[in-house]
Design a protein around this motif. Structure first.
Motif, mmCIF file in Angstrom:
data_model
loop_
_atom_site.group_PDB
_atom_site.id
_atom_site.type_symbol
_atom_site.label_atom_id
_atom_site.label_comp_id
_atom_site.label_asym_id
_atom_site.label_seq_id
_atom_site.Cartn_x
_atom_site.Cartn_y
_atom_site.Cartn_z
ATOM 1 N N VAL A 43 0.846 -1.024 -0.033
ATOM 2 C CA VAL A 43 -0.007 0.032 -0.012
ATOM 3 C C VAL A 43 0.930 1.296 -0.112
ATOM 4 O O VAL A 43 0.469 2.153 -0.527
ATOM 5 N N LYS A 44 1.878 1.266 0.790
ATOM 6 C CA LYS A 44 2.884 2.323 0.797
ATOM 7 C C LYS A 44 3.316 2.686 -0.679
ATOM 8 O O LYS A 44 3.409 3.725 -1.028
ATOM 9 N N ILE A 46 2.258 1.908 -3.654
ATOM 10 C CA ILE A 46 1.133 2.212 -4.462
ATOM 11 C C ILE A 46 0.969 3.723 -4.200
ATOM 12 O O ILE A 46 0.756 4.548 -5.101
ATOM 13 N N PHE A 47 0.850 4.302 -2.755
ATOM 14 C CA PHE A 47 0.608 5.676 -2.486
ATOM 15 C C PHE A 47 1.894 6.489 -3.103
ATOM 16 O O PHE A 47 1.725 7.771 -3.595
ATOM 17 N N GLU A 48 3.244 6.066 -2.971
ATOM 18 C CA GLU A 48 4.499 6.730 -3.411
ATOM 19 C C GLU A 48 4.284 6.976 -4.890
ATOM 20 O O GLU A 48 4.585 7.885 -5.598
ATOM 21 N N GLU A 49 3.792 5.936 -5.520
ATOM 22 C CA GLU A 49 3.766 5.987 -7.116
ATOM 23 C C GLU A 49 2.759 6.725 -7.552
ATOM 24 O O GLU A 49 3.011 7.248 -8.596
ATOM 25 N N ASP A 51 0.760 9.092 -5.777
ATOM 26 C CA ASP A 51 0.303 10.054 -4.871
ATOM 27 C C ASP A 51 -0.521 11.233 -5.704
ATOM 28 O O ASP A 51 -1.608 11.556 -5.122
ATOM 29 N N ILE A 54 -3.839 10.110 -6.947
ATOM 30 C CA ILE A 54 -4.600 9.681 -5.784
ATOM 31 C C ILE A 54 -5.461 11.266 -5.269
ATOM 32 O O ILE A 54 -6.574 11.242 -5.054
ATOM 33 N N ILE A 55 -4.422 12.238 -5.075
ATOM 34 C CA ILE A 55 -4.900 13.459 -4.691
ATOM 35 C C ILE A 55 -5.940 14.030 -5.575
ATOM 36 O O ILE A 55 -7.007 14.674 -5.360
ATOM 37 N N ASN A 58 -9.335 12.418 -5.561
ATOM 38 C CA ASN A 58 -10.077 12.732 -4.409
ATOM 39 C C ASN A 58 -10.649 14.430 -4.389
ATOM 40 O O ASN A 58 -11.632 14.486 -3.884
#
Length: 73
Positions: A43-44, A46-49, A51, A54-55, A58
């Protein structure tokens, strides 16, 4: 690959939640711990790649605004 990855993340999340809230026993807590660490790294990464994507998603769907409102801020 995406569906397989999403299914894996969801299944691991369910195992952690069921164990945490004592809905069902875990037969092998060592494996659960190792699996949880793998899930965390996954998960970390995925968020790093992703980010900025995702922002954007959202923000476009006003999720951040809803989260802030629901937290009372």
């Amino acid at each position: 690959k995406i569906e397989t990855l999403a299914k894996y993340i969801y299944e691991q999340r369910c195992k952690i939640a069921h164990y945490r809230y004592m809905h069902e026993p875990i037969k092998d807590s060592v494996t659960l711990k190792a699996s949880s660490l793998c899930l965390l790294k996954l998960v970390k990464s995925i968020f790093e790649e992703l980010d900025s994507s995702i922002i954007t998603i959202n923000e476009d769907n006003e999720v951040w605004k809803e989260m802030v409102t629901s937290c009372g801020n």
